[in-house]
Design a protein around this motif. Structure first.
Motif, PDB file in Angstrom:
ATOM      1  N   ILE A  83       1.188  -1.051   0.118  1.00  0.00           N
ATOM      2  CA  ILE A  83      -0.104  -0.371  -0.145  1.00  0.00           C
ATOM      3  C   ILE A  83       0.951   1.393   0.224  1.00  0.00           C
ATOM      4  O   ILE A  83       0.831   2.088  -0.883  1.00  0.00           O
ATOM      5  N   SER A  84       1.252   1.173   1.026  1.00  0.00           N
ATOM      6  CA  SER A  84       2.436   2.805   1.204  1.00  0.00           C
ATOM      7  C   SER A  84       2.814   2.976   2.963  1.00  0.00           C
ATOM      8  O   SER A  84       2.347   2.031   3.743  1.00  0.00           O
ATOM      9  N   SER A 134       2.152   0.496  -5.833  1.00  0.00           N
ATOM     10  CA  SER A 134       1.071   0.950  -6.703  1.00  0.00           C
ATOM     11  C   SER A 134       0.388  -0.951  -6.611  1.00  0.00           C
ATOM     12  O   SER A 134      -0.461  -1.381  -7.605  1.00  0.00           O
ATOM     13  N   GLU A 138      -7.187   1.058  -5.415  1.00  0.00           N
ATOM     14  CA  GLU A 138      -7.711   2.498  -5.059  1.00  0.00           C
ATOM     15  C   GLU A 138      -8.643   1.753  -3.145  1.00  0.00           C
ATOM     16  O   GLU A 138      -8.374   2.495  -2.294  1.00  0.00           O
ATOM     17  N   ILE A 141      -6.600   0.054  -0.687  1.00  0.00           N
ATOM     18  CA  ILE A 141      -5.690   1.075  -0.156  1.00  0.00           C
ATOM     19  C   ILE A 141      -6.373   2.310   0.794  1.00  0.00           C
ATOM     20  O   ILE A 141      -6.035   2.091   2.076  1.00  0.00           O
TER      21      ILE A 141
END
Length: 545
Positions: A83-84, A134, A138, A141
């Motif tokens: 994800i991040s 990525s 979305e 995430i």
């Protein structure tokens, strides 16, 4: 070290984590989100919690704790990559929180591991070495970020509760009982008061004596007709009077009974010891119980003197045995060494008879050395100077190595020797003295081999439960009568079979076994039947008592 007796904290934190994920999925459904994309990420997020629940029965073991901690760190790494890094790095807080439910030392270790993993991941991505961030859609995430923060907060709160609950259990679990205040009800019955051992005095708030029993007159050397209006009349010594006033003030101040010894001198050097107990009663009055403890003190002094004398004798005996052992071992080691060289024909061949004599010299010397070791160890136990060196180990290793050591003796005696281990995954984990446990096993096995006839069988069994390690040695040898069984465990005592055996001993083997088991907080149990066999069972706690 803080360690949970049970792992309810792990259970609670794992359930809270799963509830947070389930609640997040339910919220997504209510928002009409397509949850088919969320199932994979939600399933991965549940793995550490499910693993923690499955590993609960094994969490007392080091490897299980490490596995659970690494599962939470792995989740944080995977989420940061998929994800991040920000804000998924918050998941790195979960591993130290879980470690806090094991022991405080693991918190520091886990924080270091989590920090290293997080910093390595950050710099790996910062300098272009990381993968494309990525990997998730979305929807995944947005859902993952919200769920990770909420679930981490829930887990941290649950972990704090688990740690606090464990501390409360440790404190409240102790046998603590508040000492009640003593408020004595005074009974106005002269016959009852005079029957109480020792004398009684009642002192009012101004230290005036308002009641005394007949026994006080005898103990404090007062005439029965004398009226002592204050405590000043009880003692001719100013220091004794001051001490008694301090005793009264302390009893009133703390609201419970207080006792102190007084050394009283009457007339022509008649010295006596009295224990005076002050107990507060209504209105500031104090009840004094005076007990003549002169004879009791004399008995205590006599006991202490006898104990000191006995301790001195025991120490002298230990020093004597240590000196004799050293003096005997030095020439014995030389005899054993030279006879071993002779029987090995190190410097050339020997006539058959001489080789046989060298074998007998070596065996007899080794046997005498073993007897000296038993006597020395027994003297240390009796003197209270045998110190156990505790460490954690697998007792099954000690059993197998001891059996391997005595296998040649069993083969020579044509006795079959078998091992049966019944433990957790074949392990007998225990916290004890390895050397002492080996000595217990060797003594039991050598005894069994010694008294088992050719073609007989000796079996050693090891098993554990939640509290104890049990070692059992069974043989189908000569056995013992009930009368002989009663004498076992007494130093230098041997049964009739032992005294007529070809291999004589010191009579200390089982005595030493019993003493070493007792030092561990355990016991030795013996059952035997003449010409049927003997079973010896040693039970010691798995944890240090």
């Amino acid at each position: 070290m803080l360690a949970l007796n049970n792992h309810r904290g792990i259970w609670i934190t794992s359930i809270i984590w799963l509830i947070c994920i389930a609640a997040a999925l339910l919220a997504a459904v209510l928002k009409s989100t397509d949850i088919t994309e969320l199932w994979p990420i939600a399933g991965i997020a549940t793995i550490p919690a499910l693993m923690s629940l499955l590993m609960t029965p094994f969490l007392k073991r080091e490897w299980a704790q490490i596995l659970v901690i690494f599962a939470w760190i792995a989740l944080a790494i995977l989420a940061s990559l998929a994800i991040s890094f920000v804000p998924m790095a918050v998941l790195f807080m979960c591993a130290p929180a879980i470690a806090a439910l094991f022991e405080k030392e693991k918190v520091i270790e886990t924080m270091v591991l989590a920090a290293l993993a997080a910093s390595g991941l950050f710099y790996y991505g910062k300098f272009g070495g990381g993968p494309d961030l990525s990997l998730a859609s979305e929807v995944q995430i947005n859902w993952g970020v919200t769920t990770a923060i909420a679930a981490t907060i829930g887990l941290l709160i649950a972990a704090l509760y688990g740690v606090a609950a464990s501390k409360s259990e440790l404190i409240l679990g102790e046998d603590f009982e508040a000492e009640p205040q003593t408020k004595v009800e005074f009974a106005h019955d002269d016959d009852v008061l005079d029957a109480v051992p020792g004398g009684l005095l009642r002192v009012d708030s101004e230290d005036n004596i308002i009641m005394q029993t007949q026994a006080v007159a005898a103990q404090l050397n007062l005439s029965t007709s004398e009226v002592a209006p204050t405590i000043s009349d009880l003692f001719s010594d100013a220091d004794q009077e001051s001490d008694l006033r301090n005793l009264l003030e302390r009893a009133r101040a703390i609201g419970r009974e207080v006792t102190r010894k007084f050394h009283l001198t009457y007339g022509e050097g008649d010295s006596r010891t009295a224990e005076i107990t002050a107990a507060p009663i209504e209105g500031g009055d104090v009840l004094l119980h005076v007990y003549d403890s002169t004879a009791h003190e004399a008995r205590l002094k006599s006991i202490h003197s006898a104990y000191a004398s006995a301790q001195k004798d025991a120490d002298s005996k230990s020093l004597f045995f240590a000196g004799v052992s050293h003096e005997l071992r030095t020439p014995l080691n030389a005899i054993i060494g030279f006879s071993d060289m002779m029987r090995s024909r190190l410097f050339g061949p020997l006539p058959g008879k001489y080789a046989e004599y060298a074998e007998l010299i070596h065996d007899s010397g080794q046997h005498m050395l073993d007897l000296i070791g038993d006597v020395l160890d027994m003297s240390k136990v009796e003197a209270g100077k045998y110190e156990l060196a505790y460490n954690s180990f697998d007792a099954s290793d000690v059993i197998r190595s001891s059996v391997k050591m005595l296998r040649p003796a069993a083969d020579s005696a044509e006795v079959q020797m078998d091992v049966e281990i019944h433990g957790e995954e074949g392990e007998l984990l225990v916290d004890a003295d390895r050397k002492a446990l080996r000595q217990i096993i060797l003594n039991l096995l050598s005894n069994a081999i010694k008294f088992t006839p050719k073609g007989g069988r000796v079996v050693i069994k090891g098993e554990v439960d939640d509290r104890d390690l049990s070692l059992t040695v069974e043989d189908n040898g000569a056995g013992m009568t009930p009368e002989e069984l009663e004498s076992i465990g007494k130093p230098y005592m041997q049964t009739e079979t032992g005294m007529t055996s070809e291999v004589r001993g010191s009579g200390l083997g089982l005595t030493l076994v019993k003493s070493l088991a007792a030092l561990h907080g355990g016991r030795m149990d013996l059952t035997s039947e003449k010409w049927i066999g003997t079973t010896a069972t040693i039970t010691i706690p798995r944890q240090r008592s």
